[in-house]
Design an enzyme around this catalytic site. Sequence first.
Site, PDB file in Angstrom:
ATOM      1  N   ARG A 158       0.825  -1.221   0.000  1.00 51.30           N
ATOM      2  CA  ARG A 158       0.000   0.000   0.000  1.00 51.30           C
ATOM      3  C   ARG A 158       0.851   1.259   0.000  1.00 51.30           C
ATOM      4  O   ARG A 158       0.552   2.249   0.662  1.00 51.30           O
ATOM      5  CB  ARG A 158      -0.954   0.024   1.221  1.00 51.30           C
ATOM      6  CG  ARG A 158      -2.111  -0.959   1.279  1.00 51.30           C
ATOM      7  CD  ARG A 158      -2.949  -0.998   0.056  1.00 51.30           C
ATOM      8  NE  ARG A 158      -2.393  -1.908  -0.924  1.00 51.30           N
ATOM      9  CZ  ARG A 158      -2.517  -3.239  -0.889  1.00 51.30           C
ATOM     10  NH1 ARG A 158      -3.213  -3.798   0.030  1.00 51.30           N
ATOM     11  NH2 ARG A 158      -1.976  -4.010  -1.790  1.00 51.30           N
ATOM     12  N   SER A 226     -10.532  -0.348   2.717  1.00 56.93           N
ATOM     13  CA  SER A 226      -9.904  -0.616   4.018  1.00 56.93           C
ATOM     14  C   SER A 226      -9.391   0.697   4.579  1.00 56.93           C
ATOM     15  O   SER A 226      -8.627   1.388   3.906  1.00 56.93           O
ATOM     16  CB  SER A 226      -8.736  -1.589   3.857  1.00 56.93           C
ATOM     17  OG  SER A 226      -9.189  -2.787   3.286  1.00 56.93           O
ATOM     18  N   GLU A 327      -5.108   4.156   5.763  1.00 54.07           N
ATOM     19  CA  GLU A 327      -4.648   3.880   4.395  1.00 54.07           C
ATOM     20  C   GLU A 327      -4.971   5.024   3.422  1.00 54.07           C
ATOM     21  O   GLU A 327      -4.159   5.362   2.565  1.00 54.07           O
ATOM     22  CB  GLU A 327      -5.287   2.565   3.917  1.00 54.07           C
ATOM     23  CG  GLU A 327      -4.805   2.142   2.556  1.00 54.07           C
ATOM     24  CD  GLU A 327      -5.580   0.962   1.984  1.00 54.07           C
ATOM     25  OE1 GLU A 327      -5.503  -0.130   2.556  1.00 54.07           O
ATOM     26  OE2 GLU A 327      -6.274   1.158   0.977  1.00 54.07           O
TER      27      GLU A 327
HETATM   28  C1  LIG Z   1     -15.190  -0.091  -1.728  1.00 54.14           C
HETATM   29  C2  LIG Z   1     -13.691   0.089  -1.872  1.00 54.14           C
HETATM   30  C3  LIG Z   1     -12.860  -1.012  -1.973  1.00 54.14           C
HETATM   31  C4  LIG Z   1     -11.475  -0.867  -2.128  1.00 54.14           C
HETATM   32  N1  LIG Z   1     -10.694  -1.967  -2.230  1.00 54.14           N
HETATM   33  C5  LIG Z   1      -9.348  -1.845  -2.383  1.00 54.14           C
HETATM   34  C6  LIG Z   1      -8.516  -3.006  -2.506  1.00 54.14           C
HETATM   35  O1  LIG Z   1      -8.983  -4.134  -2.502  1.00 54.14           O
HETATM   36  N2  LIG Z   1      -7.173  -2.814  -2.618  1.00 54.14           N
HETATM   37  C7  LIG Z   1      -6.612  -1.580  -2.655  1.00 54.14           C
HETATM   38  O2  LIG Z   1      -5.388  -1.483  -2.780  1.00 54.14           O
HETATM   39  N3  LIG Z   1      -7.378  -0.463  -2.547  1.00 54.14           N
HETATM   40  C8  LIG Z   1      -8.723  -0.568  -2.424  1.00 54.14           C
HETATM   41  N4  LIG Z   1      -9.518   0.553  -2.300  1.00 54.14           N
HETATM   42  C9  LIG Z   1      -8.887   1.881  -2.310  1.00 54.14           C
HETATM   43  C10 LIG Z   1      -8.928   2.582  -3.685  1.00 54.14           C
HETATM   44  O3  LIG Z   1      -9.906   2.032  -4.526  1.00 54.14           O
HETATM   45  C11 LIG Z   1      -7.584   2.509  -4.410  1.00 54.14           C
HETATM   46  O4  LIG Z   1      -6.586   3.089  -3.623  1.00 54.14           O
HETATM   47  C12 LIG Z   1      -7.629   3.229  -5.773  1.00 54.14           C
HETATM   48  O5  LIG Z   1      -6.466   2.932  -6.508  1.00 54.14           O
HETATM   49  C13 LIG Z   1      -7.795   4.729  -5.648  1.00 54.14           C
HETATM   50  O6  LIG Z   1      -7.998   5.223  -6.970  1.00 54.14           O
HETATM   51  P1  LIG Z   1      -8.710   6.591  -7.218  1.00 54.14           P
HETATM   52  O7  LIG Z   1      -8.591   6.888  -8.669  1.00 54.14           O
HETATM   53  O8  LIG Z   1     -10.062   6.574  -6.644  1.00 54.14           O
HETATM   54  O9  LIG Z   1      -7.754   7.577  -6.396  1.00 54.14           O
HETATM   55  P2  LIG Z   1      -8.198   8.901  -5.619  1.00 54.14           P
HETATM   56  O10 LIG Z   1      -8.959   8.524  -4.406  1.00 54.14           O
HETATM   57  O11 LIG Z   1      -8.816   9.871  -6.540  1.00 54.14           O
HETATM   58  O12 LIG Z   1      -6.772   9.448  -5.168  1.00 54.14           O
HETATM   59  C14 LIG Z   1      -6.007   8.759  -4.181  1.00 54.14           C
HETATM   60  C15 LIG Z   1      -4.613   9.380  -4.126  1.00 54.14           C
HETATM   61  O13 LIG Z   1      -3.942   9.148  -5.355  1.00 54.14           O
HETATM   62  C16 LIG Z   1      -3.612  10.388  -5.983  1.00 54.14           C
HETATM   63  N5  LIG Z   1      -3.841  10.194  -7.419  1.00 54.14           N
HETATM   64  C17 LIG Z   1      -4.989   9.817  -8.042  1.00 54.14           C
HETATM   65  N6  LIG Z   1      -4.797   9.733  -9.362  1.00 54.14           N
HETATM   66  C18 LIG Z   1      -3.489  10.053  -9.583  1.00 54.14           C
HETATM   67  C19 LIG Z   1      -2.682  10.170 -10.744  1.00 54.14           C
HETATM   68  N7  LIG Z   1      -3.152   9.905 -11.964  1.00 54.14           N
HETATM   69  N8  LIG Z   1      -1.387  10.535 -10.587  1.00 54.14           N
HETATM   70  C20 LIG Z   1      -0.875  10.793  -9.362  1.00 54.14           C
HETATM   71  N9  LIG Z   1      -1.603  10.713  -8.227  1.00 54.14           N
HETATM   72  C21 LIG Z   1      -2.882  10.352  -8.341  1.00 54.14           C
HETATM   73  C22 LIG Z   1      -4.519  11.421  -5.367  1.00 54.14           C
HETATM   74  O14 LIG Z   1      -3.959  12.709  -5.427  1.00 54.14           O
HETATM   75  C23 LIG Z   1      -4.638  10.903  -3.941  1.00 54.14           C
HETATM   76  O15 LIG Z   1      -3.498  11.276  -3.213  1.00 54.14           O
HETATM   77  C24 LIG Z   1     -10.908   0.431  -2.161  1.00 54.14           C
HETATM   78  C25 LIG Z   1     -11.761   1.545  -2.055  1.00 54.14           C
HETATM   79  C26 LIG Z   1     -13.130   1.380  -1.921  1.00 54.14           C
HETATM   80  C27 LIG Z   1     -14.016   2.578  -1.822  1.00 54.14           C
END
Ligand SMILES: Cc1cc2nc3c(=O)[nH]c(=O)nc-3n(C[C@H](O)[C@H](O)[C@H](O)COP(=O)(O)OP(=O)(O)OC[C@H]3O[C@@H](n4cnc5c(N)ncnc54)[C@H](O)[C@@H]3O)c2cc1C
Length: 333
Positions: A158, A226, A327
């Site tokens: 992570r 998580s 996280e």
């Molecule tokens: C129901 C649920 C289940 C989940 N299950 C998992 C799981 O099984 N495993 C897991 O690892 N995670 C899980 N997550 C967490 C999440 O889905 C991941 O971390 C996902 O990769 C976040 O992507 P996002 O585009 O929504 O990022 P955001 O929430 O939009 O951003 C998260 C961070 O990344 C940065 N960011 C986003 N896009 C970029 C980019 N293109 N370049 C640089 N920085 C960027 C943002 O600035 C921020 O700091 C879960 C979340 C939810 C709600």
Amino acid sequence: MPDSSFASLTTLRVGGAPAELIRCTTAADIAATVARLDAAGTPLLVVGGGSNLVVADGALDLTAVLVANEGIELIDDSTLRVAAGTTWDEVVAYAVAQGLGGIETLSGIPGSAGATPVQNVGAYGSEIADVLTRVRLYNRETGADEWAPADSLELAYRYSNLKFTNRAVVLEIELALERTELSIPLRHLGGERLPLAEARENILATRRAKGMVLDDADCDTWSAGSFFTNPVVPSALADEIEAKVGEAGMPRYAVGGTEEKLSAAWLIEHAGFPRGYPGEGAPARLSTKHTLALTNRGSATAADIVDLARDVQAGVEEQFGVRLVPEPVWIGF
Ligand SMILES: Cc1cc2nc3c(=O)[nH]c(=O)nc-3n(C[C@H](O)[C@H](O)[C@H](O)COP(=O)(O)OP(=O)(O)OC[C@H]3O[C@@H](n4cnc5c(N)ncnc54)[C@H](O)[C@@H]3O)c2cc1C
């Protein structure tokens, strides 16, 4: 005008409004927008699917740059090039439909493809680091738009050196997959390998049962996934906790000579926080399907989520001497 508050940009559905929301649909547009804001000294937040963000209530002194470039390209027999704003689960569905294996266990993870390297997303024993070969980055320090090898990101559990640092924006990613009929071994099925499409369905069903696939109709999924990482503690402390609880079978995994990784969900449950805590009627509760997800029951504010997080964190620390680390990325607190 569409609502641009973080309550509508994030899966936790809390958080106030950014000063401005800029939606960028090409890599060049993302790089130019971030360059312009950085040059002007304007605070900004790069936003993908908003599924790993906890943003404070009220007006926020930052510009939200929404990464919305989309596209999946098969650049040779088994390599995918994916635009950062593409929904991650669409990438998995595409790979499975093409007979390409390696990411089927990451089915159902919300958010964008570009965010997968940021915290090295993982589930069911695999993680993006297993298949990520390189990322196209806009480097905010040098202004360069360049491909960087995956191993320059220091991907770990992570974590990557992109998380919390804001040093670069991911514009595209490349994944080396494998032509195969069978999935990678599925840890939760004792290592069994299933046909790719069946493996994907199995993972989605398993995740749904835990509220880990987004569903507008199910508040158990109004979360950031998580909420705490699994803590790594000295083995002596793991022994102490197991003895204190007096129950066989505490999950513990060796991660080096004298340290072990524990399950944050197990610690939370055994510190006296059951699923659904603190109970019916509370605006923010632990998911009723999974102790590790903090959820918005419909009317929660960011302050409600943070209060619940602090309550759980303090309870686990008091019981077991382990400080759980959140996280998601916290903004504006
Ligand atoms: C129901 C649920 C289940 C989940 N299950 C998992 C799981 O099984 N495993 C897991 O690892 N995670 C899980 N997550 C967490 C999440 O889905 C991941 O971390 C996902 O990769 C976040 O992507 P996002 O585009 O929504 O990022 P955001 O929430 O939009 O951003 C998260 C961070 O990344 C940065 N960011 C986003 N896009 C970029 C980019 N293109 N370049 C640089 N920085 C960027 C943002 O600035 C921020 O700091 C879960 C979340 C939810 C709600």
